[in-house]
Design a protein around this motif. Structure first.
Motif, PDB file in Angstrom:
ATOM      1  N   ALA A 149       0.828  -1.216   0.000  1.00  0.00           N
ATOM      2  CA  ALA A 149       0.000   0.000   0.000  1.00  0.00           C
ATOM      3  C   ALA A 149       0.859   1.261   0.000  1.00  0.00           C
ATOM      4  CB  ALA A 149      -0.924  -0.018   1.223  1.00  0.00           C
ATOM      5  N   GLN A 150       2.137   1.137   0.413  1.00  0.00           N
ATOM      6  CA  GLN A 150       2.997   2.325   0.510  1.00  0.00           C
ATOM      7  C   GLN A 150       3.991   2.454  -0.645  1.00  0.00           C
ATOM      8  OE1 GLN A 150       4.883   1.784   4.296  1.00  0.00           O
ATOM      9  NE2 GLN A 150       2.916   1.288   5.253  1.00  0.00           N
ATOM     10  N   VAL A 151       3.912   1.552  -1.611  1.00  0.00           N
ATOM     11  CA  VAL A 151       4.882   1.599  -2.714  1.00  0.00           C
ATOM     12  C   VAL A 151       4.592   2.814  -3.597  1.00  0.00           C
ATOM     13  CG1 VAL A 151       5.613   0.400  -4.815  1.00  0.00           C
ATOM     14  CG2 VAL A 151       5.259  -0.870  -2.699  1.00  0.00           C
ATOM     15  N   GLU A 152       5.664   3.499  -4.016  1.00  0.00           N
ATOM     16  CA  GLU A 152       5.519   4.681  -4.879  1.00  0.00           C
ATOM     17  C   GLU A 152       4.891   4.266  -6.218  1.00  0.00           C
ATOM     18  OE1 GLU A 152       6.630   7.846  -4.204  1.00  0.00           O
ATOM     19  OE2 GLU A 152       7.336   7.279  -2.203  1.00  0.00           O
ATOM     20  N   PRO A 153       4.023   5.122  -6.773  1.00  0.00           N
ATOM     21  CA  PRO A 153       3.447   4.792  -8.076  1.00  0.00           C
ATOM     22  C   PRO A 153       4.550   4.646  -9.133  1.00  0.00           C
ATOM     23  CG  PRO A 153       2.475   6.807  -7.185  1.00  0.00           C
ATOM     24  CD  PRO A 153       3.567   6.414  -6.258  1.00  0.00           C
ATOM     25  N   HIS A 154       4.343   3.784 -10.079  1.00  0.00           N
ATOM     26  CA  HIS A 154       5.238   3.554 -11.230  1.00  0.00           C
ATOM     27  C   HIS A 154       6.541   2.844 -10.868  1.00  0.00           C
ATOM     28  CE1 HIS A 154       2.319   6.095 -13.015  1.00  0.00           C
ATOM     29  NE2 HIS A 154       2.731   7.168 -12.347  1.00  0.00           N
ATOM     30  N   GLU A 155       6.746   2.503  -9.585  1.00  0.00           N
ATOM     31  CA  GLU A 155       7.968   1.795  -9.237  1.00  0.00           C
ATOM     32  C   GLU A 155       7.894   0.355  -9.747  1.00  0.00           C
ATOM     33  OE1 GLU A 155      10.788   2.584  -5.384  1.00  0.00           O
ATOM     34  OE2 GLU A 155       8.695   2.141  -5.034  1.00  0.00           O
ATOM     35  N   GLU A 156       8.968  -0.127 -10.397  1.00  0.00           N
ATOM     36  CA  GLU A 156       9.014  -1.506 -10.906  1.00  0.00           C
ATOM     37  C   GLU A 156       9.738  -2.359  -9.871  1.00  0.00           C
ATOM     38  OE1 GLU A 156       8.024  -2.744 -14.003  1.00  0.00           O
ATOM     39  OE2 GLU A 156       7.139  -0.823 -14.608  1.00  0.00           O
ATOM     40  N   LEU A 157       9.123  -3.463  -9.469  1.00  0.00           N
ATOM     41  CA  LEU A 157       9.634  -4.242  -8.341  1.00  0.00           C
ATOM     42  C   LEU A 157      10.057  -5.637  -8.768  1.00  0.00           C
ATOM     43  CD1 LEU A 157       6.657  -3.283  -6.062  1.00  0.00           C
ATOM     44  CD2 LEU A 157       8.944  -2.287  -5.935  1.00  0.00           C
ATOM     45  N   LEU A 158      11.110  -6.120  -8.141  1.00  0.00           N
ATOM     46  CA  LEU A 158      11.543  -7.506  -8.351  1.00  0.00           C
ATOM     47  C   LEU A 158      11.564  -8.190  -6.986  1.00  0.00           C
ATOM     48  CD1 LEU A 158      12.672  -9.789 -10.082  1.00  0.00           C
ATOM     49  CD2 LEU A 158      14.958  -8.849  -9.718  1.00  0.00           C
ATOM     50  N   LEU A 159      10.624  -9.108  -6.781  1.00  0.00           N
ATOM     51  CA  LEU A 159      10.547  -9.808  -5.497  1.00  0.00           C
ATOM     52  C   LEU A 159      11.471 -11.031  -5.520  1.00  0.00           C
ATOM     53  CD1 LEU A 159       6.697 -10.027  -4.753  1.00  0.00           C
ATOM     54  CD2 LEU A 159       8.225  -8.070  -4.536  1.00  0.00           C
ATOM     55  N   TYR A 160      12.127 -11.268  -4.378  1.00  0.00           N
ATOM     56  CA  TYR A 160      12.873 -12.523  -4.274  1.00  0.00           C
ATOM     57  C   TYR A 160      12.745 -13.101  -2.874  1.00  0.00           C
ATOM     58  CZ  TYR A 160      16.854 -10.263  -1.851  1.00  0.00           C
ATOM     59  OH  TYR A 160      17.648  -9.616  -0.955  1.00  0.00           O
ATOM     60  N   CYS A 161      12.802 -14.473  -2.821  1.00  0.00           N
ATOM     61  CA  CYS A 161      12.868 -15.169  -1.538  1.00  0.00           C
ATOM     62  C   CYS A 161      14.119 -16.045  -1.581  1.00  0.00           C
ATOM     63  CB  CYS A 161      11.587 -15.966  -1.278  1.00  0.00           C
ATOM     64  SG  CYS A 161      11.297 -17.261  -2.471  1.00  0.00           S
ATOM     65  N   GLN A 162      14.153 -17.156  -0.864  1.00  0.00           N
ATOM     66  CA  GLN A 162      15.379 -17.948  -0.832  1.00  0.00           C
ATOM     67  C   GLN A 162      15.582 -18.718  -2.138  1.00  0.00           C
ATOM     68  OE1 GLN A 162      17.506 -17.605   1.579  1.00  0.00           O
ATOM     69  NE2 GLN A 162      18.988 -19.192   1.100  1.00  0.00           N
ATOM     70  N   GLN A 163      14.512 -19.421  -2.587  1.00  0.00           N
ATOM     71  CA  GLN A 163      14.653 -20.242  -3.798  1.00  0.00           C
ATOM     72  C   GLN A 163      13.559 -19.974  -4.828  1.00  0.00           C
ATOM     73  OE1 GLN A 163      14.903 -24.315  -2.224  1.00  0.00           O
ATOM     74  NE2 GLN A 163      17.087 -24.288  -2.691  1.00  0.00           N
ATOM     75  N   GLY A 164      12.613 -19.127  -4.516  1.00  0.00           N
ATOM     76  CA  GLY A 164      11.580 -18.771  -5.492  1.00  0.00           C
ATOM     77  C   GLY A 164      10.167 -19.142  -5.079  1.00  0.00           C
ATOM     78  N   GLY A 165      10.024 -20.121  -4.171  1.00  0.00           N
ATOM     79  CA  GLY A 165       8.692 -20.632  -3.810  1.00  0.00           C
ATOM     80  C   GLY A 165       7.800 -19.599  -3.139  1.00  0.00           C
ATOM     81  N   ARG A 166       8.367 -18.875  -2.193  1.00  0.00           N
ATOM     82  CA  ARG A 166       7.540 -17.923  -1.448  1.00  0.00           C
ATOM     83  C   ARG A 166       7.139 -16.707  -2.284  1.00  0.00           C
ATOM     84  NH1 ARG A 166      11.159 -17.327   3.806  1.00  0.00           N
ATOM     85  NH2 ARG A 166      12.658 -18.295   2.406  1.00  0.00           N
ATOM     86  N   THR A 167       7.912 -16.411  -3.339  1.00  0.00           N
ATOM     87  CA  THR A 167       7.519 -15.255  -4.162  1.00  0.00           C
ATOM     88  C   THR A 167       6.209 -15.538  -4.881  1.00  0.00           C
ATOM     89  OG1 THR A 167       8.990 -16.046  -5.900  1.00  0.00           O
ATOM     90  CG2 THR A 167       9.798 -14.239  -4.544  1.00  0.00           C
ATOM     91  N   VAL A 168       5.921 -16.829  -5.133  1.00  0.00           N
ATOM     92  CA  VAL A 168       4.635 -17.175  -5.757  1.00  0.00           C
ATOM     93  C   VAL A 168       3.500 -16.797  -4.814  1.00  0.00           C
ATOM     94  CG1 VAL A 168       3.227 -19.049  -6.684  1.00  0.00           C
ATOM     95  CG2 VAL A 168       5.704 -19.036  -7.085  1.00  0.00           C
TER      96      VAL A 168
END
Ligand SMILES: [Zn+2]
Length: 383
Positions: free
Chosen positions: A328-347
């Motif tokens: 809810a606090q992310v700036e508009p138009h910001e492009e984000l890359l989520l990561y976790c340890q191996q990829g499972g939790r990002t799903v």
């Protein structure tokens, strides 16, 4: 369980020396050693549980071992998968395991399957072995092993572990319970953290893998009281061992009185290989592709302890359990890359963010470990 046919053939002098501590036990002796030589065990998963089990089965002289695992050895495996040397990183696990086990005991036959245990190969594989050791870290595979073993009438030794605890039982033995007697339905994948997310002390799978091999040897030799109709639970922080009764459930959907699962195709699990998973439609980015996009803001969704242990420089920390409030606090138009340890939790994070941050979220394929591998490859290339 294993039929002995007449007088066993004599052992060579080298075999008499190798198995001397078995031969001097009245419960084993030459007859028992011959039963071990004639036996075959399939080990499903050459990881934290499977590798210690394999070492002891090979050392004991179990004549034919099958190993199935689709993965290659990774540096992050070596903290607990003590069968593999550092030099095996990047090699197929089944090949590295076969080489190590034949170096330990050259008298064995070792069959290797560099593939996932799946619906298509499960029945043939289980039919080809006397006993099965289930050492998978995936719930779908655990249910597939259980269902295939019950339908084939083959006992298997199953173990489940968490950070400092675990449980062990022999399932699918004649008149014994199956895993579905204990847990009828598979939990939703997102509710169960895998070891990659939850962490595990290396000795925990080590101990449980050795116990699996131990129960297999007892079943082959026909000695003692195998864990049939019983569940061993161990808390390794307090060293509390509990042996609980585990009766067969007459209402079990698989082995009960009116089963609803009668063939493997009626099981409700999805045992897809990584390339077939429905998550393939998600906006994944490889580490290499992410480097072409310097404007991306890296977001670490792991726990505070994981973030403190190491993270991508410049990454901000937004733990998974607070991801909606953070979004809810992310700036508009910001492009984000989520990561976790191996990829499972990002799903999971991606699904929680549905309807928010539309089109602006990518997921790092392979997670922080993939990023670390990229860094370590660059370091070794430049040093
Ligand atoms: Zn059952």
């Amino acid at each position: 369980m294993i039929r002995s046919t007449g007088t066993p053939p004599p052992l060579s002098s080298a075999e008499q020396l190798r198995y001397a501590r078995h031969l001097s036990l009245p419960e084993i002796g030459l007859d028992g050693q011959h039963k071990l030589q004639q036996a075959s065990v399939l080990v499903i998963g050459a990881g934290g549980l499977g590798t210690p089990a394999l070492l002891y089965l090979a050392a004991a002289g179990v004549g034919r071992l099958g190993i199935i695992d689709p993965d290659c050895v990774e540096l992050s495996n070596l903290q607990r998968q003590i069968l593999y040397p550092t030099a095996a990183c990047g090699s197929a696990k089944v090949e590295a395991a076969r080489d190590r086990l034949l170096a330990l005991n050259p008298h064995l036959q070792i069959d290797i399957y560099p593939e996932a245990f799946a619906l298509a190969n499960s029945a043939d594989l289980i039919a080809a072995y006397d006993l099965i050791i289930e050492g998978s870290d995936q719930f779908a595979a655990k249910y597939l092993v259980n269902d295939a073993c019950v339908l084939a009438g083959k006992p298997y030794i199953g173990a489940s572990i968490r950070a400092f605890s675990g449980m062990l039982a022999v399932y699918a033995a004649p008149n014994g319970p199956c895993y579905r007697c204990l847990f009828p339905e598979m939990p939703a994948p997102e509710t169960v953290p895998s070891c990659a997310q939850a962490g595990v002390l290396g000795t925990v799978p080590g101990l449980f893998g050795v116990l699996q091999a131990h129960e297999a040897l007892k079943l082959i030799l026909g000695i003692g009281e195998p864990l049939i109709g019983a569940l061993l639970k161990i808390d390794l922080l307090t060293m509390r061992f509990q042996r609980l009764r585990l009766p067969r459930d007459p209402g079990c959907p698989l082995c009960g009185e009116s089963p609803t699962i009668r063939t493997l195709t009626e099981t409700s699990f999805v045992c897809a290989t990584p390339t077939q998973r429905p998550t393939d439609t998600l906006p994944w980015l490889s580490v290499a592709a992410s480097q072409q996009r310097p404007a991306l803001r890296w977001v670490d969704i792991r726990t505070t302890a994981e973030f403190a242990a190491g993270h991508v420089p410049e990454a901000i920390h937004a733990p998974l359990d607070q991801i909606e409030a953070w979004a809810a606090q992310v700036e508009p138009h910001e492009e984000l890359l989520l990561y976790c340890q191996q990829g499972g939790r990002t799903v999971q994070a991606y699904h929680r963010l549905q309807g928010k941050l539309q089109g602006r979220v990518s997921l790092l394929r392979g997670g922080y470990e993939a990023w670390l591998q990229g860094v370590s490859a660059q370091t070794s290339a430049t040093s």
